[in-house]
Write a protein that holds these residues in place. Structure first.
Motif, PDB file in Angstrom:
ATOM      1  N   PHE A   1      -0.980   2.452 -12.366  1.00 44.56           N
ATOM      2  CA  PHE A   1      -0.574   1.474 -13.366  1.00 44.56           C
ATOM      3  C   PHE A   1      -0.724   2.043 -14.780  1.00 44.56           C
ATOM      4  O   PHE A   1       0.200   1.985 -15.599  1.00 44.56           O
ATOM      5  CB  PHE A   1      -1.455   0.233 -13.171  1.00 44.56           C
ATOM      6  N   ARG A   2      -1.892   2.659 -15.027  1.00 42.63           N
ATOM      7  CA  ARG A   2      -2.116   3.280 -16.343  1.00 42.63           C
ATOM      8  C   ARG A   2      -1.132   4.423 -16.564  1.00 42.63           C
ATOM      9  O   ARG A   2      -0.557   4.555 -17.645  1.00 42.63           O
ATOM     10  CB  ARG A   2      -3.539   3.858 -16.424  1.00 42.63           C
ATOM     11  N   ASN A   3      -0.969   5.270 -15.531  1.00 42.23           N
ATOM     12  CA  ASN A   3      -0.086   6.427 -15.671  1.00 42.23           C
ATOM     13  C   ASN A   3       1.338   5.997 -16.005  1.00 42.23           C
ATOM     14  O   ASN A   3       2.002   6.602 -16.843  1.00 42.23           O
ATOM     15  CB  ASN A   3      -0.064   7.241 -14.374  1.00 42.23           C
TER      16      ASN A   3
ATOM     17  N   CYS B   1      -1.299   3.454  -4.757  1.00 38.95           N
ATOM     18  CA  CYS B   1      -2.682   3.821  -4.451  1.00 38.95           C
ATOM     19  C   CYS B   1      -2.742   5.302  -4.076  1.00 38.95           C
ATOM     20  O   CYS B   1      -1.717   5.918  -3.782  1.00 38.95           O
ATOM     21  CB  CYS B   1      -3.257   2.950  -3.346  1.00 38.95           C
ATOM     22  N   GLY B   2      -3.941   5.852  -4.070  1.00 34.42           N
ATOM     23  CA  GLY B   2      -4.099   7.260  -3.709  1.00 34.42           C
ATOM     24  C   GLY B   2      -4.393   8.116  -4.914  1.00 34.42           C
ATOM     25  O   GLY B   2      -5.256   7.790  -5.717  1.00 34.42           O
TER      26      GLY B   2
ATOM     27  N   ASN C   1       1.435   4.602  -1.128  1.00 37.18           N
ATOM     28  CA  ASN C   1       0.546   5.513  -1.862  1.00 37.18           C
ATOM     29  C   ASN C   1       1.330   6.631  -2.539  1.00 37.18           C
ATOM     30  O   ASN C   1       2.524   6.816  -2.294  1.00 37.18           O
ATOM     31  CB  ASN C   1      -0.539   6.053  -0.925  1.00 37.18           C
TER      32      ASN C   1
ATOM     33  N   LYS D   1       1.851  -5.305  -2.278  1.00 33.98           N
ATOM     34  CA  LYS D   1       0.606  -5.147  -3.042  1.00 33.98           C
ATOM     35  C   LYS D   1       0.130  -3.694  -3.073  1.00 33.98           C
ATOM     36  O   LYS D   1       0.469  -2.897  -2.206  1.00 33.98           O
ATOM     37  CB  LYS D   1      -0.478  -6.043  -2.459  1.00 33.98           C
ATOM     38  N   ASN D   2      -0.679  -3.382  -4.095  1.00 37.85           N
ATOM     39  CA  ASN D   2      -1.380  -2.101  -4.208  1.00 37.85           C
ATOM     40  C   ASN D   2      -0.426  -0.910  -4.307  1.00 37.85           C
ATOM     41  O   ASN D   2      -0.681   0.142  -3.746  1.00 37.85           O
ATOM     42  CB  ASN D   2      -2.332  -1.936  -3.004  1.00 37.85           C
TER      43      ASN D   2
ATOM     44  N   ASP E   1       0.804  -1.232   0.000  1.00 40.51           N
ATOM     45  CA  ASP E   1       0.000   0.000   0.000  1.00 40.51           C
ATOM     46  C   ASP E   1       0.834   1.278   0.000  1.00 40.51           C
ATOM     47  O   ASP E   1       0.531   2.238   0.719  1.00 40.51           O
ATOM     48  CB  ASP E   1      -0.959   0.029   1.216  1.00 40.51           C
TER      49      ASP E   1
ATOM     50  N   SER F   1       0.740  -6.269  -7.134  1.00 42.34           N
ATOM     51  CA  SER F   1      -0.413  -5.577  -7.706  1.00 42.34           C
ATOM     52  C   SER F   1      -0.180  -4.076  -7.627  1.00 42.34           C
ATOM     53  O   SER F   1       0.547  -3.594  -6.763  1.00 42.34           O
ATOM     54  CB  SER F   1      -1.721  -5.949  -6.986  1.00 42.34           C
ATOM     55  N   PHE F   2      -0.799  -3.368  -8.558  1.00 45.50           N
ATOM     56  CA  PHE F   2      -0.689  -1.909  -8.620  1.00 45.50           C
ATOM     57  C   PHE F   2      -2.084  -1.305  -8.519  1.00 45.50           C
ATOM     58  O   PHE F   2      -3.054  -1.903  -8.981  1.00 45.50           O
ATOM     59  CB  PHE F   2      -0.085  -1.475  -9.968  1.00 45.50           C
ATOM     60  N   ALA F   3      -2.174  -0.109  -7.937  1.00 42.55           N
ATOM     61  CA  ALA F   3      -3.437   0.628  -8.003  1.00 42.55           C
ATOM     62  C   ALA F   3      -3.639   1.024  -9.464  1.00 42.55           C
ATOM     63  O   ALA F   3      -2.683   1.376 -10.156  1.00 42.55           O
ATOM     64  CB  ALA F   3      -3.379   1.864  -7.120  1.00 42.55           C
ATOM     65  N   ARG F   4      -4.880   0.958  -9.928  1.00 43.02           N
ATOM     66  CA  ARG F   4      -5.086   1.029 -11.375  1.00 43.02           C
ATOM     67  C   ARG F   4      -4.690   2.360 -12.018  1.00 43.02           C
ATOM     68  O   ARG F   4      -4.189   2.382 -13.122  1.00 43.02           O
ATOM     69  CB  ARG F   4      -6.516   0.661 -11.775  1.00 43.02           C
ATOM     70  N   ILE F   5      -4.925   3.479 -11.319  1.00 46.50           N
ATOM     71  CA  ILE F   5      -4.583   4.757 -11.965  1.00 46.50           C
ATOM     72  C   ILE F   5      -3.065   4.868 -12.114  1.00 46.50           C
ATOM     73  O   ILE F   5      -2.549   5.237 -13.162  1.00 46.50           O
ATOM     74  CB  ILE F   5      -5.148   5.970 -11.185  1.00 46.50           C
TER      75      ILE F   5
ATOM     76  N   ILE G   1       4.205  -6.985 -13.012  1.00 44.72           N
ATOM     77  CA  ILE G   1       3.366  -7.555 -11.944  1.00 44.72           C
ATOM     78  C   ILE G   1       3.847  -8.971 -11.642  1.00 44.72           C
ATOM     79  O   ILE G   1       3.756  -9.863 -12.494  1.00 44.72           O
ATOM     80  CB  ILE G   1       1.890  -7.618 -12.369  1.00 44.72           C
TER      81      ILE G   1
END
Ligand code: SF4
Lengths: 166, 422
Positions: A93-95, A64-65, A15, A60-61, A13, A87-91, A105
């Motif tokens: 990951f896209r950025n 995030c934020g 962030n 994981k994650n 986590d 795992s990555f927070a999705r925003i 991953i």
């Protein structure tokens, strides 16, 4: 695309405020000026210790934020070759993909700070050189591979005028 | 063929194909919006997409909400954004107009069934109107501004069924903190959350926005609530477009169903520094507060401020406590001025901040706490350093708990002030 480097491990986590504190959002517009503050609130001095080519390993994650692209941009500006996490927070990951920061991953539980790692991003495989253990990545969606191949989202849109999902 | 979730319905309509969770689609956007907070600004990346025009000037909106007290760098960004708005003919909400996620629904920019993106993670807030609204970064936004499109993976959905009725003194914020504790900070990563059940049916729109706003803190791409009579009444006079009711099909397929009994809930507190590190207030050791913030896009709408005012009416906050109240929008400010709520809060000792993000993130240069201080906030995020000082501690709670705690200087159960809660 092959990347090799030394692991720096962080926990779960992590962030975007930890990656780069929001108080620096307006401190400078150039991410290179901010690399010395990378991870400052959770690992003071990391921004000074990190070397170009190093690999950021997390739990994981990751990311995030906030949606702020400053987070992957500062990581990239610090010369980090790839961010590796289960795992990555999705925003985030896209950025990261959009701005051309490779992400991978995979299970990171057997990686320790200081391990030498190597990755083949296209093949989605890697190896912990220090322990000899193989590393396998979850596949990226085709559209993301296309974006990475084109050199980021801006180049992708300039070329195709839309998204190539197939 | 099984029915569809709200996400599947909207993304099918917007991509022009019959899609299901897991499909990758390119969808057409009804609305895109950005603010002054992130660097690079999306507009600075537009030309890198091979164009210098927004695809549809009526579908892009700018907000100066993050830096209500600008320093030289953010003042320069404001100038750039104002010039861009003029040149492109796009709408710009000025400093003091309020937070994007609050203003957009309030001013009728979001209709049920819409697909919208904002370059801000809390863009999921609009989902309370059964619109698929989600956050992206500046590069995705610039691509959307150029093309009017976004690629997306149709998310699986998690159905959160909220049974029973919330007890008095326990509100939407307590419910959503309890849900966040159950789902976890990444439990809904890549997924959408749908909130449903009797406790949601009975909830007003302000509370529903508090729920969907927090979806991102569970990793979700969207937080959605189907429309009903409450939605319809709220949209009346705000939305100038035709719209139709939208709910999930009864036989829609969910990745997971979470059942929660609202009737047994007590006030909840998220402890520093994670939103999902939640305890029931009765389990919290005595905790001093130095600063209380009633603000942010999570819980600073009219009814949130009114709830705080009911507890603070005729009283004075404890010595040594600062109470900062940020109405989330200009409309909220006007409404609470006219109703007397704001006067009650000021009389009780509150400082009123500029509508916008004041008191939420360090970049706002506002309400920065000292080393070792505890802050109790109605915000959605309590990350270390969030308010600009990594040596301070942020607790999250409802507006009622925030008000009760400002009165005593300790984190206080608002049910102790039961007589002031209707
Ligand atoms: S109020 Fe806080 S969480 Fe909401 S948009 Fe502003 S900075 Fe983000």
């Amino acid at each position: 695309m092959n990347i090799a480097g030394r692991a720096h491990c962080f926990g779960d986590d992590i962030n975007t405020d930890y990656i780069i504190a929001s108080k620096y959002k307006t401190a400078s517009l150039d991410p290179r000026d901010l690399t010395r503050h990378l991870m400052e609130d959770i690992d003071p001095g990391f921004g000074q210790r990190v070397r170009p080519g190093d690999i950021l390993v997390a739990g994981k994650n990751f990311g995030c934020g906030s949606s702020r692209e400053g987070a992957p941009l500062v990581i990239k500006a610090a010369g980090i070759g790839v961010v590796v996490a289960p795992s990555f927070a999705r925003i985030f990951f896209r950025n990261a993909i959009n701005i051309g920061l490779p992400v991978f991953i995979c299970d990171t539980s057997a990686i320790s700070t200081g391990d030498d790692l190597e990755f083949d991003l296209e093949a989605g495989t890697g190896r912990n050189v220090s322990t000899g253990a193989p590393i396998e990545a979850a596949p990226l969606p085709k559209v993301m591979i296309n974006i990475v191949r084109d050199g980021g989202l801006a180049a992708h849109i300039r070329k195709h005028k839309t998204f190539q999902v197939a | 063929m099984a029915g569809k979730t709200i996400s599947e319905k909207i993304l099918s309509a917007k991509s022009g194909q019959d899609t299901r969770a897991g499909d990758i689609v390119v969808a057409s956007l009804d609305l895109t919006y950005s603010h002054d907070g992130n660097r690079p600004l999306a507009m600075e990346l537009l030309t890198s997409m091979g164009t210098d025009r927004v695809w549809d000037s009526s579908k892009y909106i700018l907000f100066l909400d993050h830096h209500p007290s600008p320093n030289a760098v953010s003042a320069a960004a404001h100038t750039k954004l104002r010039a861009f708005a003029l040149e492109q003919g796009v709408r710009l909400y000025e400093m003091g107009d309020g937070i994007s996620h609050v203003v957009l629904p309030e001013r009728g920019h979001i209709a049920p069934g819409d697909l919208a993106i904002g370059s801000d993670s809390h863009s999921c807030t609009g989902g309370a109107l059964a619109a698929f609204t989600t956050g992206v970064g500046s590069t995705d936004m610039a691509a959307a501004m150029a093309t009017g499109q976004l690629w997306m993976r149709v998310p699986e959905s998690i159905l959160v069924r909220c049974h029973g009725a919330l007890p008095s003194g326990v509100g939407a914020k307590d419910l959503v903190l309890a849900i966040a504790a159950r789902i976890g900070a990444d439990g809904a990563n890549y997924a959408a959350i749908e909130f449903a059940g009797p406790a949601i049916d009975a909830m007003g729109m302000d509370g529903r926005f508090t729920l969907t706003n927090l979806a991102i803190e569970m990793g979700a791409k969207a937080g959605l609530i189907g429309t009903d009579a409450t939605t319809e009444a709220w949209l009346k006079g705000r939305l100038q477009r035709e719209w139709t009711h939208l709910t999930a099909d009864p036989d829609a397929v969910y990745r997971e169903i979470v059942d929660i009994d609202a009737s047994t809930l007590t006030p909840r507190i998220a402890l520093p520094h994670n939103v999902d590190k939640v305890v029931a207030i009765e389990d919290l050791p005595r905790t001093r507060v130095h600063q209380v913030v009633i603000g942010t896009c999570n819980a600073a709408r009219s009814s949130d401020l009114a709830e705080a005012a009911r507890i603070l009416k005729g009283k004075r906050i404890a010595p040594g406590v600062r109470l900062i109240v940020t109405p989330s929008s200009r409309d909220t400010m006007v409404e609470t001025m006219q109703s007397g709520v704001l006067a009650t809060l000021v009389e009780a000792g509150a400082v009123i901040a500029t509508p916008g993000c004041s008191g939420c993130a360090g970049g706002c240069h506002f309400a920065v706490p000292d080393v070792g201080e505890n802050v109790l906030s109605t915000a959605n995020r309590n990350f270390k350093g969030r308010l600009g000082n990594a040596e301070s501690f942020i607790y999250l709670a409802s507006p009622a708990t925030a008000a009760a705690s400002a009165l005593t200087g300790w984190i206080t159960d608002p049910r102790l002030h039961q007589e002031m809660i209707p």
